[in-house]
Design an enzyme around this catalytic site. Structure first.
Site, PDB file in Angstrom:
ATOM      1  N   HIS A  83      67.712  -7.568  72.900  1.00 18.39           N
ATOM      2  CA  HIS A  83      69.011  -6.923  72.632  1.00 18.39           C
ATOM      3  C   HIS A  83      69.244  -5.648  73.428  1.00 18.39           C
ATOM      4  O   HIS A  83      70.337  -5.093  73.420  1.00 18.39           O
ATOM      5  CB  HIS A  83      69.169  -6.612  71.139  1.00 18.39           C
ATOM      6  CG  HIS A  83      68.416  -5.393  70.688  1.00 18.39           C
ATOM      7  ND1 HIS A  83      67.103  -5.418  70.334  1.00 18.39           N
ATOM      8  CD2 HIS A  83      68.800  -4.091  70.555  1.00 18.39           C
ATOM      9  CE1 HIS A  83      66.699  -4.207  69.986  1.00 18.39           C
ATOM     10  NE2 HIS A  83      67.704  -3.380  70.114  1.00 18.39           N
TER      11      HIS A  83
HETATM   12  C1  UD1 Z   1      71.975  -0.284  68.588  1.00 18.81           C
HETATM   13  C2  UD1 Z   1      71.184   0.953  69.019  1.00 18.81           C
HETATM   14  C3  UD1 Z   1      69.808   0.533  69.481  1.00 18.81           C
HETATM   15  C4  UD1 Z   1      69.110  -0.300  68.421  1.00 18.81           C
HETATM   16  C5  UD1 Z   1      69.995  -1.450  67.983  1.00 18.81           C
HETATM   17  C6  UD1 Z   1      69.347  -2.149  66.843  1.00 18.81           C
HETATM   18  C7  UD1 Z   1      72.554   2.743  70.013  1.00 18.81           C
HETATM   19  C8  UD1 Z   1      72.968   3.399  71.272  1.00 18.81           C
HETATM   20  N1  UD1 Z   1      71.851   1.603  70.157  1.00 18.81           N
HETATM   21  O1  UD1 Z   1      72.127  -1.106  69.726  1.00 18.81           O
HETATM   22  O2  UD1 Z   1      69.025   1.695  69.728  1.00 18.81           O
HETATM   23  O3  UD1 Z   1      67.917  -0.793  68.968  1.00 18.81           O
HETATM   24  O4  UD1 Z   1      71.269  -0.950  67.572  1.00 18.81           O
HETATM   25  O5  UD1 Z   1      69.838  -3.423  66.647  1.00 18.81           O
HETATM   26  O6  UD1 Z   1      72.852   3.216  68.959  1.00 18.81           O
HETATM   27  N2  UD1 Z   1      77.904  -6.117  67.447  1.00 18.81           N
HETATM   28  C9  UD1 Z   1      78.473  -7.053  66.636  1.00 18.81           C
HETATM   29  N3  UD1 Z   1      78.283  -6.928  65.292  1.00 18.81           N
HETATM   30  C10 UD1 Z   1      77.601  -5.924  64.715  1.00 18.81           C
HETATM   31  C11 UD1 Z   1      77.042  -4.950  65.562  1.00 18.81           C
HETATM   32  C12 UD1 Z   1      77.209  -5.062  66.921  1.00 18.81           C
HETATM   33  O7  UD1 Z   1      79.111  -8.000  67.088  1.00 18.81           O
HETATM   34  O8  UD1 Z   1      77.460  -5.870  63.481  1.00 18.81           O
HETATM   35  C13 UD1 Z   1      78.055  -6.278  68.912  1.00 18.81           C
HETATM   36  C14 UD1 Z   1      79.336  -5.627  69.454  1.00 18.81           C
HETATM   37  O9  UD1 Z   1      79.791  -6.431  70.496  1.00 18.81           O
HETATM   38  C15 UD1 Z   1      78.801  -4.309  70.007  1.00 18.81           C
HETATM   39  C16 UD1 Z   1      77.405  -4.700  70.489  1.00 18.81           C
HETATM   40  O10 UD1 Z   1      76.940  -5.666  69.549  1.00 18.81           O
HETATM   41  O11 UD1 Z   1      79.609  -3.805  71.046  1.00 18.81           O
HETATM   42  C17 UD1 Z   1      76.438  -3.542  70.556  1.00 18.81           C
HETATM   43  O12 UD1 Z   1      76.351  -2.866  69.299  1.00 18.81           O
HETATM   44  P1  UD1 Z   1      75.924  -1.311  69.234  1.00 18.81           P
HETATM   45  O13 UD1 Z   1      75.752  -0.913  67.835  1.00 18.81           O
HETATM   46  O14 UD1 Z   1      76.834  -0.512  70.095  1.00 18.81           O
HETATM   47  O15 UD1 Z   1      74.546  -1.290  69.982  1.00 18.81           O
HETATM   48  P2  UD1 Z   1      73.260  -2.203  69.775  1.00 18.81           P
HETATM   49  O16 UD1 Z   1      73.033  -2.964  71.024  1.00 18.81           O
HETATM   50  O17 UD1 Z   1      73.351  -2.938  68.498  1.00 18.81           O
HETATM   51  N1  UDP Z   2      64.991  -7.832  62.390  1.00 21.95           N
HETATM   52  C1  UDP Z   2      65.518  -8.618  61.380  1.00 21.95           C
HETATM   53  N2  UDP Z   2      66.218  -9.736  61.738  1.00 21.95           N
HETATM   54  C2  UDP Z   2      66.400 -10.107  63.026  1.00 21.95           C
HETATM   55  C3  UDP Z   2      65.855  -9.286  64.044  1.00 21.95           C
HETATM   56  C4  UDP Z   2      65.169  -8.154  63.693  1.00 21.95           C
HETATM   57  O1  UDP Z   2      65.349  -8.321  60.200  1.00 21.95           O
HETATM   58  O2  UDP Z   2      67.047 -11.136  63.266  1.00 21.95           O
HETATM   59  C5  UDP Z   2      64.265  -6.602  62.022  1.00 21.95           C
HETATM   60  C6  UDP Z   2      62.878  -6.474  62.595  1.00 21.95           C
HETATM   61  O3  UDP Z   2      61.935  -7.128  61.783  1.00 21.95           O
HETATM   62  C7  UDP Z   2      62.679  -4.965  62.648  1.00 21.95           C
HETATM   63  C8  UDP Z   2      64.077  -4.460  62.946  1.00 21.95           C
HETATM   64  O4  UDP Z   2      64.971  -5.505  62.583  1.00 21.95           O
HETATM   65  O5  UDP Z   2      62.260  -4.462  61.404  1.00 21.95           O
HETATM   66  C9  UDP Z   2      64.222  -4.144  64.401  1.00 21.95           C
HETATM   67  O6  UDP Z   2      65.561  -3.959  64.696  1.00 21.95           O
HETATM   68  P1  UDP Z   2      66.150  -4.143  66.171  1.00 21.95           P
HETATM   69  O7  UDP Z   2      65.273  -5.024  66.971  1.00 21.95           O
HETATM   70  O8  UDP Z   2      67.568  -4.540  65.997  1.00 21.95           O
HETATM   71  O9  UDP Z   2      66.179  -2.652  66.721  1.00 21.95           O
HETATM   72  P2  UDP Z   2      65.090  -1.646  67.329  1.00 21.95           P
HETATM   73  O10 UDP Z   2      63.892  -1.638  66.456  1.00 21.95           O
HETATM   74  O11 UDP Z   2      64.805  -2.094  68.726  1.00 21.95           O
HETATM   75  O12 UDP Z   2      65.808  -0.352  67.360  1.00 21.95           O
END
Ligand code: UD1
Ligand code: UDP
Length: 392
Positions: free
Chosen positions: A215
């Site tokens: 991601h």
């Molecule tokens: C964010 C965090 C990242 C973390 C990740 C965990 C920042 C800068 N990044 O990244 O550090 O590892 O969350 O998962 O804060 N979207 C949906 N539905 C949702 C959420 C997101 O469709 O419920 C899609 C949207 O298109 C959005 C994209 O995902 O633009 C990115 O979401 P965003 O929260 O901006 O960043 P993450 O990549 O999720």
């Molecule tokens: N996780 C989850 N379901 C998923 C993918 C991840 O519950 O489909 C959990 C995972 O076990 C961990 C956390 O989400 O505890 C990690 O989140 P993510 O990878 O989104 O973000 P990051 O840790 O890189 O910020």
């Protein structure tokens, strides 16, 4: 003592579960926790599912900020959070990790002098192109308590001029820095004991499989990186005839359709080994991790959970904050490099001896944090009372 805990993204909700659980179980007479959700993640399987499954109290506030550019998203959060903090007047704001919700919490709280507790402080990738690196540095530098998950994080803070010292009361200028272990390890110990009845039968779990998650923007938003990763996954699964389960982050789903050629998308869809999943719940994820042969990921949290479960990990990044894991040899950095991913898999396939020393604390991180905050509140109140007595 009153805490406002701010969450927004999936991993923060999961981390908040550990703190909330301990507050409810051990400190309900002393600590009131108000949970605020920025709404950064909003799909049911990125947010609500965790509150329900992990029995986290529902947020008292949801700002419903949603997705946007970094600047717009963060600024909307800052203004919403400021209103909540002015109204709630907490003793501390609790911030988890390094997302835009963390940064917004740090700016809004520090500007109105609400002391900040940063959980997972001191981590550094030394790559300021990562949005998370900016978020965590900024948050650490306005925090009153920096709770680190490991010793390397303490060293990182010292390198930036922080002093680790014992004193009477901590504040933004003289923060308290404590290595309390990793709050995700608390969760691992607690939830890995729980079973999901029927999970294996319902999901037709194969004997051996790889679990993969992708991601990180560096991988999803660069077509070449995303292509290399999926080509490597396809080739590994075909060569070793091994299933690969991939719970897909919504960002990745969107970027796959935008950034991958139709022919590659077709290969992924037609593969008998690759199984795309919607985001799974935490207990399902734990099951998937527990039973995987190996984990391939660019997630910070999943790297650590791979380690907790004694699984080798191929990290789809050029650098990691979790250096200790690399040092054990049980994880390797491959970036989005096709060759490195393939070679790493074949190397781990042959490794017989696994080495996973304990490096993330005792699993009592949430409790240590609560104890420390209560001690500090008592000291601060004593000092303030003494000042009142002295000045009268
Ligand atoms: C964010 C965090 C990242 C973390 C990740 C965990 C920042 C800068 N990044 O990244 O550090 O590892 O969350 O998962 O804060 N979207 C949906 N539905 C949702 C959420 C997101 O469709 O419920 C899609 C949207 O298109 C959005 C994209 O995902 O633009 C990115 O979401 P965003 O929260 O901006 O960043 P993450 O990549 O999720
Ligand atoms: N996780 C989850 N379901 C998923 C993918 C991840 O519950 O489909 C959990 C995972 O076990 C961990 C956390 O989400 O505890 C990690 O989140 P993510 O990878 O989104 O973000 P990051 O840790 O890189 O910020």
């Amino acid at each position: 003592m009153k805490l406002v805990s701010i969450v927004g993204a999936r991993p923060q909700i999961i981390k908040a579960a550990a703190l909330s659980r301990v507050i409810r179980q051990k400190y309900s007479n002393n600590i009131t926790e108000i949970i605020v959700h920025t709404g950064q993640h909003y799909d049911e399987d990125m947010s609500k599912i965790f509150f329900e499954e992990l029995q986290i109290p529902l947020p008292s506030y949801n700002l419903h900020i949603g997705s946007d550019t970094h600047g717009r998203q963060t600024s909307k959060m800052i203004s919403g959070l400021e209103d909540v903090l002015l109204k709630e007047k907490p003793d501390y704001v609790v911030l988890f990790g390094d997302t835009n919700s963390t940064l917004a919490g740090a700016i809004s709280a520090s500007k109105i002098h609400v002391p900040i507790v940063h959980i997972e402080a001191g981590l550094r990738s030394f790559n300021k192109k990562m949005p998370e690196e900016i978020n965590r540095i900024m948050c650490d530098h306005v925090s009153t308590f920096l709770f680190t998950p490991n010793k390397i994080a303490i060293k990182n803070l010292e390198r930036e001029g922080f002093e680790v010292s014992q004193q009477l009361n901590y504040n933004i200028d003289k923060p308290g820095i404590f290595n309390v272990g990793d709050i995700m390890y608390d969760n691992f110990l607690y939830y890995s004991q729980k079973t999901l009845p029927g999970f294996h039968e319902n999901n037709k779990m194969p004997g051996e499989y790889i679990l993969a998650t992708i991601h990180r923007d560096h991988n999803t938003d660069h077509p070449e990186n995303l292509r290399n990763i999926f080509k490597a996954l396809i080739d590994i699964s075909n060569k070793y005839r091994i299933d690969i389960k991939i719970p897909l982050h919504p960002r990745t789903v969107k970027c796959m359709s935008e950034n991958l050629a139709p022919s590659l998308l077709k290969k992924i869809d037609n593969s008998i080994y690759i199984e795309k999943l919607t985001p799974v719940s935490f207990l399902e994820m734990i099951e998937l991790e527990k039973n995987a042969k190996l984990i391939i990921t660019d997630s910070g949290g999943v790297q650590k959970e791979a380690y907790f479960f004694n699984k080798p990990c191929i990290i789809l990044r050029e650098e990691t904050e979790w250096i200790e894991i690399l040092e054990t040899g049980m994880a390797v950095l491959c970036g989005a490099n096709y060759r490195k991913i393939i070679d790493a898999f074949s190397a781990y396939d042959e490794v017989k001896i696994k080495n996973f020393p304990k490096i993330f604390g005792e699993g009592n991180t949430a409790e240590l944090i609560c104890e420390m905050l209560m001690k500090n509140i008592k000291k601060t109140k004593t000092i303030n009372n003494n000042n009142v007595v002295n000045s009268s």
